[in-house]
Each structure stands twice: as C-alpha cells, then as structure tokens.
Enzyme design. Sequence first.
Site, short mmCIF file in Angstrom:
data_model
loop_
_atom_site.label_atom_id
_atom_site.label_comp_id
_atom_site.label_asym_id
_atom_site.label_seq_id
_atom_site.Cartn_x
_atom_site.Cartn_y
_atom_site.Cartn_z
N SER A 196 0.83 -1.21 0.00
CA SER A 196 0.00 0.00 0.00
C SER A 196 0.86 1.26 0.00
CB SER A 196 -0.92 0.00 1.21
OG SER A 196 -0.16 -0.10 2.40
N ASN A 208 -2.18 -2.02 13.60
CA ASN A 208 -3.63 -1.83 13.58
C ASN A 208 -4.07 -0.54 14.27
OD1 ASN A 208 -3.52 -4.27 12.35
ND2 ASN A 208 -4.45 -5.45 14.02
N THR A 231 -39.59 26.43 -10.74
CA THR A 231 -39.84 25.04 -10.34
C THR A 231 -40.02 24.29 -11.66
OG1 THR A 231 -42.24 25.33 -10.21
CG2 THR A 231 -41.01 25.69 -8.17
N HIS A 232 -39.58 23.08 -11.71
CA HIS A 232 -39.60 22.29 -12.96
C HIS A 232 -38.85 22.99 -14.09
CE1 HIS A 232 -43.01 20.11 -11.01
NE2 HIS A 232 -43.34 21.34 -10.64
N SER A 265 -13.02 26.51 -27.39
CA SER A 265 -13.12 25.25 -28.12
C SER A 265 -12.00 25.19 -29.13
CB SER A 265 -14.47 25.17 -28.82
OG SER A 265 -14.40 24.28 -29.91
N LYS A 274 -16.71 29.85 -29.18
CA LYS A 274 -17.18 29.28 -27.92
C LYS A 274 -16.40 29.71 -26.69
CE LYS A 274 -19.42 25.65 -27.47
NZ LYS A 274 -19.63 24.24 -27.17
N ASN A 303 -16.55 28.06 -22.94
CA ASN A 303 -17.21 26.97 -22.22
C ASN A 303 -17.03 27.05 -20.70
OD1 ASN A 303 -17.92 25.85 -24.72
ND2 ASN A 303 -15.96 24.78 -24.85
N GLU A 355 -18.54 22.64 -14.99
CA GLU A 355 -18.85 21.27 -15.44
C GLU A 355 -17.99 20.24 -14.71
OE1 GLU A 355 -19.42 21.02 -19.97
OE2 GLU A 355 -18.45 22.95 -19.65
N TYR A 362 -9.57 -6.17 13.26
CA TYR A 362 -8.93 -5.72 12.02
C TYR A 362 -8.95 -6.82 10.96
CZ TYR A 362 -5.44 -4.17 8.67
OH TYR A 362 -4.83 -3.81 7.51
N GLN A 391 -7.23 -1.99 4.56
CA GLN A 391 -6.15 -1.23 3.93
C GLN A 391 -6.67 -0.44 2.72
OE1 GLN A 391 -2.02 -2.73 3.51
NE2 GLN A 391 -2.56 -3.00 1.38
N LYS A 393 -7.68 3.76 2.36
CA LYS A 393 -6.87 4.98 2.21
C LYS A 393 -7.16 5.73 0.91
CE LYS A 393 -4.25 2.96 4.80
NZ LYS A 393 -4.91 1.88 5.55
N1 ARG Z 1 -1.13 -1.29 5.76
C1 ARG Z 1 -2.07 -1.78 6.71
C2 ARG Z 1 -3.41 -1.10 6.55
O1 ARG Z 1 -3.44 -0.04 6.04
C3 ARG Z 1 -1.58 -1.55 8.10
C4 ARG Z 1 -2.17 -2.48 9.09
C5 ARG Z 1 -1.66 -3.84 8.85
N2 ARG Z 1 -2.07 -4.71 9.88
C6 ARG Z 1 -2.00 -6.05 9.73
N3 ARG Z 1 -2.42 -6.77 10.73
N4 ARG Z 1 -1.57 -6.59 8.64
O2 ARG Z 1 -4.43 -1.60 6.95
#
Ligand code: ARG
Length: 464
Positions: free
Chosen positions: A26, A113, A158-159, A280, A286, A288, A293, A320, A325, A328
Amino acid sequence: VSETKALWAGRFEQPIDEVAHRFSSSIAVDSKLWREDIRGSIAHARMLAEAGIIARDEAEQIIDGLTSIVSEIEIGVFQFDDSMEDVHLAIEQRLTEKIGAVGGKLHTGRSRNDQVALDERLYLKRAIPQIIDRAVDLISALLDQAETHVDTLMPGYTHVQRAQPVLLSHHLLAYVEMLGRDVERLRDCGSRLDRSPLGAAAFAGTSYPIDREAVANELGFSGTVANSIDAVSDRDYLIELASACSIIMMHLSRMAEELVLWSTTEFGFVTMSDAVTTGSSIMPQKKNPDMAELVRGKVGRVYGSLINLLTIMKGLPLAYNRDMQEDKAPMFEVVTTTHDSLEMMALVIRETTFDRDRMQQTTDQGYLTATELADYLVRKGIPFREAHYITGRAVAHAELREQPLQEMPLGILRSFSDKIEEDIYRFLDPATSVLEKRSPGSTNPEFVRNAIASWRTRLAVMAT
Ligand code: ARG
C-alpha cells in the site's frame, strides 16, 4: 521485494511472492501519511520512556532518528519505493537502519492496527479544518454576490419553468444555508473522530503499563477511543466524512449546473470570466463553463468513495481485517476532491457576472406574478381555488395576445372578475411582489438584507 526480511517474517521460511507483494503493498497510497505516522511514533516513544517501558536514552535515540527521517523525506534523501509494504514498516525499517537494534523497541505495546487508525485520524484532524475553510470561503463569495445583487430580481423556477419573482440574493442565500449545514456536518464529524485509538495494540490492548491519555494529549486529541476492539476495527469516521462530503458535492453540483444553464445564450443570466472558462479547439466563438462542469463531474469520485468505503466495511467480522487497507485511497479522494471543488466554486462565483437587466427582463415575461393576482382576488373574498381558476383564464388570454399581465388593460382584466381594480397593477409588478412577501424566510428584501447581515456575523465565528 526488498532483500531484507520483512519485519514480521520471523515465522516465515520463504519470502513473499513477487505478485503477492505487488498486490498487497500500500506504500504508493499510504506513504502520504508519513508525517502523521512519525508524529504518532514520537509521541508513543516518549510515553514508553515516561512509563519506564524503555530507557530514556533509548527513547531519545528513537525520537532523534525519527526526526531526522522527517528531514530525509523532506529533502528526498529517503524515498518511498515499491519494494516497501506500507508506510509504517518503511519508516520503522529506516529507523533501524539509522539507529540500529534499539529502533526495534519503538513498536513495543503497539500494532500497525492501532497505528494506521491513529494516522488516519491525525490526517483527518488536519484535513477537515482545511475543507471547512474552503466552504467558509465559498459562503463568503456567495455573500459578496448576494450583497451586490441584493435588489436584483430574477425568475424563480420550479420544474425549470418560470414560477415567481425572487431576489437573486435570496436564491444565492439558499446555497449559503446549505453550505452552512455542510460546515456543521464537517465539524460534527471532526469532533467525533477526535479520539486516539493508540494503545489498542492489535485489538485486545497490551500488558505494558502504557499511558493512552498522555499520548492522546500530546497528539492533541480530546480523549481516547474507549474500546480497544472498536478502536482498530471501525472506520465510521471515514464513512461519516465521505457522506458529509458527498452532500457537499451534491450541493456544488446543483450550483454548477445552474451556472452552466444560466451561462447559455438561451438564459443569458451569467457570464463567467476568461479566468474560469475555456475555448473550443474547433469552434472559435465558444466560451465553455468547464470549471463548473468539472465540479459537477467530480461528484462521482466522492459518491464512489462513499460506496467504496461502505462496501469495504460491510460484513467485516471484528476486529482488524486486511480489507481495511483499501480505505486509504477513498479517504484521500474524498478529502482532495471536496477541498478542491469548494475552492474552485468560490473562484467561479467570484468570477461570475450576473446580468441584472437580462434577469429583470425575464422576470417581466412569463406571468410570474400570476400568483399575486390570485392572492389579490383571495383578499377580495374569493376562495383560493376559484381565484386560481380566474387567474388561469386571464393568463391564457394574455398569452394569446402575447402580452405580459401587467400590460393588459384594466377593462380586459375586469372581464375575468369585477373584483379587479386599478390597484392591481401594483401587485403585478415583480418588484412589488417580492416586497409584499411577509412570511419569515421569504424573498422579502428586508428579510434578505437581515439574512446577509446575520450570515456575515456567523461567518466571522465560523472562520476559525
Ligand atoms: N497497511 C495496513 C493497513 O493499512 C496496516 C495495518 C496492517 N495490519 C495487519 N495486521 N496486517 O491496513
């Protein structure tokens, strides 16, 4: 995969498979949390020494090591790369490289954790006020326009059909109210997540005499998460934030859509400056409204992240699980997109010119004061339903003659009801129509002026 054994690999014979490593790393996403991770580790190390769990000089070495890693990252001497598993292990590994075996004492009484939950909460404690600042700035931009256009009349819809005259300022203030609630939701979420999970360790707590309160205090939390299992296993704070941000994005998309619609030649209500529009590549004439948007289009990222988070967490047994993970990427997505969209909308609002004359003209057409005629008849004793019918007849007739109601001769108006007298013209004037509104919260100019003033006062308090 790095040559060195993973920090957790004591009971393992073989290194992790290359594919499995790539799949589960990660670092590309969570390295963004390095500041929070190091801050948390420093607080933890200091507490370990205070509590006599590690020696003072050991804590000092650890803290010095971590502090120098901050500069290493800042100047690019230490860089995160794909060989690493996650931010927590990468920093701990670097620490041990720098200060030797004593670095291994940092993780006493702690687990990744509770560490990752801490990093996220620390990150959000910093990010939420930044989103609030951007929301407050957008409110301020809207208030400026409302002030400039406190008396500008526009057709309310409205509408998407012209319905009744309102003040442009009143319309803009509707968004101010929405954003005001958005800020409250963000605050609320921020105060609920303001608890330190550290000390939960893996999930059951730890037998070391740690001081959770001291760590929470040092890190600026208002307390600790009470239950260690809850501390590492829930992500409701993220889901709350994602839903508050989804509501913000929904509000912004409506605002954006109106600006897009209003900038068409068909409406002609607004012109956005060159600073927030694009040309454009094929049609030279144009201009825009791309920024509006894009705000409208970016909503999908935030809604998607909310659904992503809810889906990750659904049905997960306590405590956990590695699934978590995956939280994030949506967390960063929600924060960045909402922050940037609010910032963009404030700029767009500031760079927008509302065409007072065009709005006024449109208000004069389309029988917007028909309700006034009906109310006039009610005041003369006619039941509302009958008054509604009479007015409908008058409007149909006016439409045939392609004439606004206020330009119909009295004789003709009286042919629909003899209760109609000369004073009716006052009520058919859109400016009078808004003046005549008396219900609190209505588009009455005096109420709108008061609302602007009270929002200015509220804003001064909001902008912390
Ligand atoms: N990279 C892990 C996460 O974001 C950290 C926690 C990992 N904990 C574990 N028991 N493998 O969740």
